[in-house]
Write a protein that holds these residues in place. Sequence first.
Motif, PDB file in Angstrom:
ATOM      1  N   ARG A 256      96.777  15.355  35.611  1.00  0.00           N
ATOM      2  CA  ARG A 256      95.920  15.745  33.720  1.00  0.00           C
ATOM      3  C   ARG A 256      98.010  15.517  33.391  1.00  0.00           C
ATOM      4  O   ARG A 256      98.156  14.659  32.119  1.00  0.00           O
ATOM      5  CB  ARG A 256      95.561  16.773  33.302  1.00  0.00           C
ATOM      6  CG  ARG A 256      95.730  16.691  31.974  1.00  0.00           C
ATOM      7  CD  ARG A 256      94.150  17.744  31.544  1.00  0.00           C
ATOM      8  NE  ARG A 256      94.384  18.670  31.735  1.00  0.00           N
ATOM      9  CZ  ARG A 256      93.990  19.258  31.109  1.00  0.00           C
ATOM     10  NH1 ARG A 256      93.195  20.082  30.883  1.00  0.00           N
ATOM     11  NH2 ARG A 256      94.753  21.017  31.495  1.00  0.00           N
ATOM     12  N   ARG A 257      99.055  16.393  33.865  1.00  0.00           N
ATOM     13  CA  ARG A 257      99.738  16.856  32.949  1.00  0.00           C
ATOM     14  C   ARG A 257     100.632  15.802  33.348  1.00  0.00           C
ATOM     15  O   ARG A 257     101.627  14.819  32.314  1.00  0.00           O
ATOM     16  CB  ARG A 257     100.886  18.009  33.541  1.00  0.00           C
ATOM     17  CG  ARG A 257     102.321  17.727  33.151  1.00  0.00           C
ATOM     18  CD  ARG A 257     102.843  19.894  34.179  1.00  0.00           C
ATOM     19  NE  ARG A 257     104.370  19.311  33.987  1.00  0.00           N
ATOM     20  CZ  ARG A 257     105.586  19.016  33.980  1.00  0.00           C
ATOM     21  NH1 ARG A 257     105.137  18.654  35.380  1.00  0.00           N
ATOM     22  NH2 ARG A 257     106.394  18.466  34.097  1.00  0.00           N
ATOM     23  N   GLU A 258      99.887  14.306  34.850  1.00  0.00           N
ATOM     24  CA  GLU A 258     101.401  14.034  34.811  1.00  0.00           C
ATOM     25  C   GLU A 258     100.997  12.811  33.638  1.00  0.00           C
ATOM     26  O   GLU A 258     101.901  11.683  33.330  1.00  0.00           O
ATOM     27  CB  GLU A 258     101.430  12.858  36.089  1.00  0.00           C
ATOM     28  CG  GLU A 258     101.317  13.673  37.781  1.00  0.00           C
ATOM     29  CD  GLU A 258     103.308  13.433  37.302  1.00  0.00           C
ATOM     30  OE1 GLU A 258     103.386  12.481  37.418  1.00  0.00           O
ATOM     31  OE2 GLU A 258     104.113  14.734  37.264  1.00  0.00           O
ATOM     32  N   GLN A 259     100.163  12.068  33.382  1.00  0.00           N
ATOM     33  CA  GLN A 259      99.116  11.294  32.300  1.00  0.00           C
ATOM     34  C   GLN A 259      99.627  11.828  31.259  1.00  0.00           C
ATOM     35  O   GLN A 259      99.823  10.740  30.407  1.00  0.00           O
ATOM     36  CB  GLN A 259      98.300  11.701  32.411  1.00  0.00           C
ATOM     37  CG  GLN A 259      97.200  10.712  33.675  1.00  0.00           C
ATOM     38  CD  GLN A 259      95.815  10.830  33.734  1.00  0.00           C
ATOM     39  OE1 GLN A 259      94.982  11.689  32.993  1.00  0.00           O
ATOM     40  NE2 GLN A 259      94.933  10.148  35.091  1.00  0.00           N
ATOM     41  N   GLU A 260      99.630  12.357  30.797  1.00  0.00           N
ATOM     42  CA  GLU A 260     100.480  13.344  29.940  1.00  0.00           C
ATOM     43  C   GLU A 260     101.617  12.802  29.547  1.00  0.00           C
ATOM     44  O   GLU A 260     102.600  12.254  28.216  1.00  0.00           O
ATOM     45  CB  GLU A 260     100.367  14.843  29.486  1.00  0.00           C
ATOM     46  CG  GLU A 260      98.600  15.463  28.927  1.00  0.00           C
ATOM     47  CD  GLU A 260      98.481  16.887  29.099  1.00  0.00           C
ATOM     48  OE1 GLU A 260      99.313  17.232  29.330  1.00  0.00           O
ATOM     49  OE2 GLU A 260      97.630  17.015  28.953  1.00  0.00           O
ATOM     50  N   LEU A 261     102.553  13.083  30.507  1.00  0.00           N
ATOM     51  CA  LEU A 261     104.244  12.766  30.675  1.00  0.00           C
ATOM     52  C   LEU A 261     104.466  11.547  30.096  1.00  0.00           C
ATOM     53  O   LEU A 261     105.362  10.525  29.136  1.00  0.00           O
ATOM     54  CB  LEU A 261     105.091  13.617  31.820  1.00  0.00           C
ATOM     55  CG  LEU A 261     104.937  14.312  31.902  1.00  0.00           C
ATOM     56  CD1 LEU A 261     105.763  14.508  33.263  1.00  0.00           C
ATOM     57  CD2 LEU A 261     106.132  14.995  30.814  1.00  0.00           C
ATOM     58  N   ARG A 262     103.522  10.173  31.099  1.00  0.00           N
ATOM     59  CA  ARG A 262     103.286   9.595  30.948  1.00  0.00           C
ATOM     60  C   ARG A 262     103.126   8.962  29.407  1.00  0.00           C
ATOM     61  O   ARG A 262     103.751   7.133  28.594  1.00  0.00           O
ATOM     62  CB  ARG A 262     102.207   8.537  32.314  1.00  0.00           C
ATOM     63  CG  ARG A 262     102.830   8.853  33.544  1.00  0.00           C
ATOM     64  CD  ARG A 262     102.351   8.145  34.635  1.00  0.00           C
ATOM     65  NE  ARG A 262     102.423   8.135  35.749  1.00  0.00           N
ATOM     66  CZ  ARG A 262     101.686   8.485  36.278  1.00  0.00           C
ATOM     67  NH1 ARG A 262     100.349   8.775  35.676  1.00  0.00           N
ATOM     68  NH2 ARG A 262     102.239   9.072  37.449  1.00  0.00           N
ATOM     69  N   SER A 263     101.934   9.149  29.130  1.00  0.00           N
ATOM     70  CA  SER A 263     101.298   8.805  27.414  1.00  0.00           C
ATOM     71  C   SER A 263     102.650   9.544  26.530  1.00  0.00           C
ATOM     72  O   SER A 263     103.398   8.316  25.538  1.00  0.00           O
ATOM     73  CB  SER A 263      99.963   9.617  27.059  1.00  0.00           C
ATOM     74  OG  SER A 263      99.881   9.377  26.006  1.00  0.00           O
ATOM     75  N   ASP A 271     112.061   4.610  28.491  1.00  0.00           N
ATOM     76  CA  ASP A 271     111.367   4.047  30.305  1.00  0.00           C
ATOM     77  C   ASP A 271     111.867   5.637  30.744  1.00  0.00           C
ATOM     78  O   ASP A 271     112.600   6.765  30.269  1.00  0.00           O
ATOM     79  CB  ASP A 271     112.703   3.232  30.620  1.00  0.00           C
ATOM     80  CG  ASP A 271     112.448   1.565  30.258  1.00  0.00           C
ATOM     81  OD1 ASP A 271     110.836   1.249  29.718  1.00  0.00           O
ATOM     82  OD2 ASP A 271     113.180   1.599  30.024  1.00  0.00           O
ATOM     83  N   ALA A 272     111.203   5.797  31.881  1.00  0.00           N
ATOM     84  CA  ALA A 272     111.438   6.448  32.589  1.00  0.00           C
ATOM     85  C   ALA A 272     111.368   6.802  33.612  1.00  0.00           C
ATOM     86  O   ALA A 272     111.257   5.859  34.391  1.00  0.00           O
ATOM     87  CB  ALA A 272     109.898   7.418  32.539  1.00  0.00           C
ATOM     88  N   LEU A 273     112.501   7.437  34.506  1.00  0.00           N
ATOM     89  CA  LEU A 273     113.052   6.821  36.222  1.00  0.00           C
ATOM     90  C   LEU A 273     112.709   8.935  36.597  1.00  0.00           C
ATOM     91  O   LEU A 273     112.604   9.272  36.375  1.00  0.00           O
ATOM     92  CB  LEU A 273     114.498   6.871  36.265  1.00  0.00           C
ATOM     93  CG  LEU A 273     114.991   6.774  37.359  1.00  0.00           C
ATOM     94  CD1 LEU A 273     114.000   6.467  38.259  1.00  0.00           C
ATOM     95  CD2 LEU A 273     116.113   6.811  37.846  1.00  0.00           C
ATOM     96  N   GLU A 274     111.151   8.651  37.510  1.00  0.00           N
ATOM     97  CA  GLU A 274     111.084   9.515  38.469  1.00  0.00           C
ATOM     98  C   GLU A 274     111.449  10.028  39.644  1.00  0.00           C
ATOM     99  O   GLU A 274     111.961   8.673  40.478  1.00  0.00           O
ATOM    100  CB  GLU A 274     109.495   9.097  39.181  1.00  0.00           C
ATOM    101  CG  GLU A 274     107.964   8.588  37.680  1.00  0.00           C
ATOM    102  CD  GLU A 274     107.728  10.310  36.712  1.00  0.00           C
ATOM    103  OE1 GLU A 274     108.069  10.769  37.040  1.00  0.00           O
ATOM    104  OE2 GLU A 274     107.393  10.091  35.780  1.00  0.00           O
ATOM    105  N   LEU A 275     112.553  11.034  39.265  1.00  0.00           N
ATOM    106  CA  LEU A 275     113.159  11.161  40.643  1.00  0.00           C
ATOM    107  C   LEU A 275     113.049  12.497  41.339  1.00  0.00           C
ATOM    108  O   LEU A 275     113.395  13.642  41.060  1.00  0.00           O
ATOM    109  CB  LEU A 275     114.412  11.495  39.876  1.00  0.00           C
ATOM    110  CG  LEU A 275     115.731  11.180  40.777  1.00  0.00           C
ATOM    111  CD1 LEU A 275     116.304  10.625  41.824  1.00  0.00           C
ATOM    112  CD2 LEU A 275     117.339  12.041  40.584  1.00  0.00           C
ATOM    113  N   SER A 276     112.773  12.861  42.669  1.00  0.00           N
ATOM    114  CA  SER A 276     111.619  12.840  43.051  1.00  0.00           C
ATOM    115  C   SER A 276     113.101  14.461  43.957  1.00  0.00           C
ATOM    116  O   SER A 276     113.967  13.002  44.327  1.00  0.00           O
ATOM    117  CB  SER A 276     110.541  12.585  44.036  1.00  0.00           C
ATOM    118  OG  SER A 276     110.125  13.462  45.228  1.00  0.00           O
ATOM    119  N   THR A 277     113.109  15.608  44.661  1.00  0.00           N
ATOM    120  CA  THR A 277     113.534  16.466  46.074  1.00  0.00           C
ATOM    121  C   THR A 277     113.316  15.649  46.966  1.00  0.00           C
ATOM    122  O   THR A 277     114.416  15.446  47.274  1.00  0.00           O
ATOM    123  CB  THR A 277     113.150  17.366  45.310  1.00  0.00           C
ATOM    124  OG1 THR A 277     112.063  17.894  46.267  1.00  0.00           O
ATOM    125  CG2 THR A 277     113.518  18.051  44.187  1.00  0.00           C
TER     126      THR A 277
END
Length: 317
Positions: A256-263, A271-277
């Motif tokens: 749900r938090r992911e969806q809120e962030l994308r929205s 634009d969003a760049l997802e950067l994982s550890t």
Amino acid sequence: MTAFQQPAAENLLRRLEWTVIRRLDGLLHGDYQTLFRGFGLDLADLREYQYHDDVRYIDWNVTARLQTPYVRVYNEDREVTAWFLLDLSPSVEFGSQVKKRAVSTEFVTVLVRLLTRHGNRVGALFYGDTVDTIIPARAGRRHALHIVHRMLARPQLARSAATNLRDLLESSFRVMPRRSLVFVVSDFISAPGWAKPLAHLAQRHEMIAVRLYDPLEMELPDLGLLTMRDAETGEQLFVDTHDRMFRKRFAALAERREQELRSAFSQAGVDALELSTNDDLVDAILRFVDLRKRRSQLAAGGSLPKHLRGHHDFSMA
């Protein structure tokens, strides 16, 4: 920066120049020009449209008058001013194997060096529990080292008030007077209210949200009884990760938090760049390049007048 303070920043930059930047040089093949294109344009001439021209530069008044597509030719100011808005609050100290802060530092080091290597100016704002550091935009390798050193030398906050990215974003309005390329590097674990100033910034600047995350923030493994601690408030909570329903609820909340962030990013036009550890840094930079290309292509397609779309075979390059 004194001589005895330089080695850590110098060593990190040299390592990344050998392990990341050299690989990027071999993979990008001239894409740096597209990656860091300037914003200032002066009209120099008009000429007939040619295959692969950018349709954004078609002069529709001249095209209608002469019945032949014409494009504007510009002298481009290739200097880019870039700003890094850096969230260094306690939550970025988390990481199951590598800390989000370490990933942030390496990403910023590479981007700052790529920018300054091509003659561009770079500045930064640091946020801990307030905006406490502003580094003015300058060019050159020495300045890149200065930014890296300030990131490495910054002490870890034991705890703080809840992160409020709104403060960081609103503070940046006052220090970025001209159109810039702006990276917001954060895990976006924050009090609400940051989406509106992000959207306001996007009206003036070209914004990239670099969202840091760790896989354990998405899904918990079955590790039995654990003590979970809020990195910012210090509050502790005992949880049973062996409980399948608990893990399911955790994953649902994370989604749900992911969806809120994308929205929020979408509504702000950012634009969003997802950067994982767990990410390979070269792969992350290449995703950023693809992000820039897609933005350019979408902008090109969006500039074609609606009544003429589908009637001309114009290149979207």
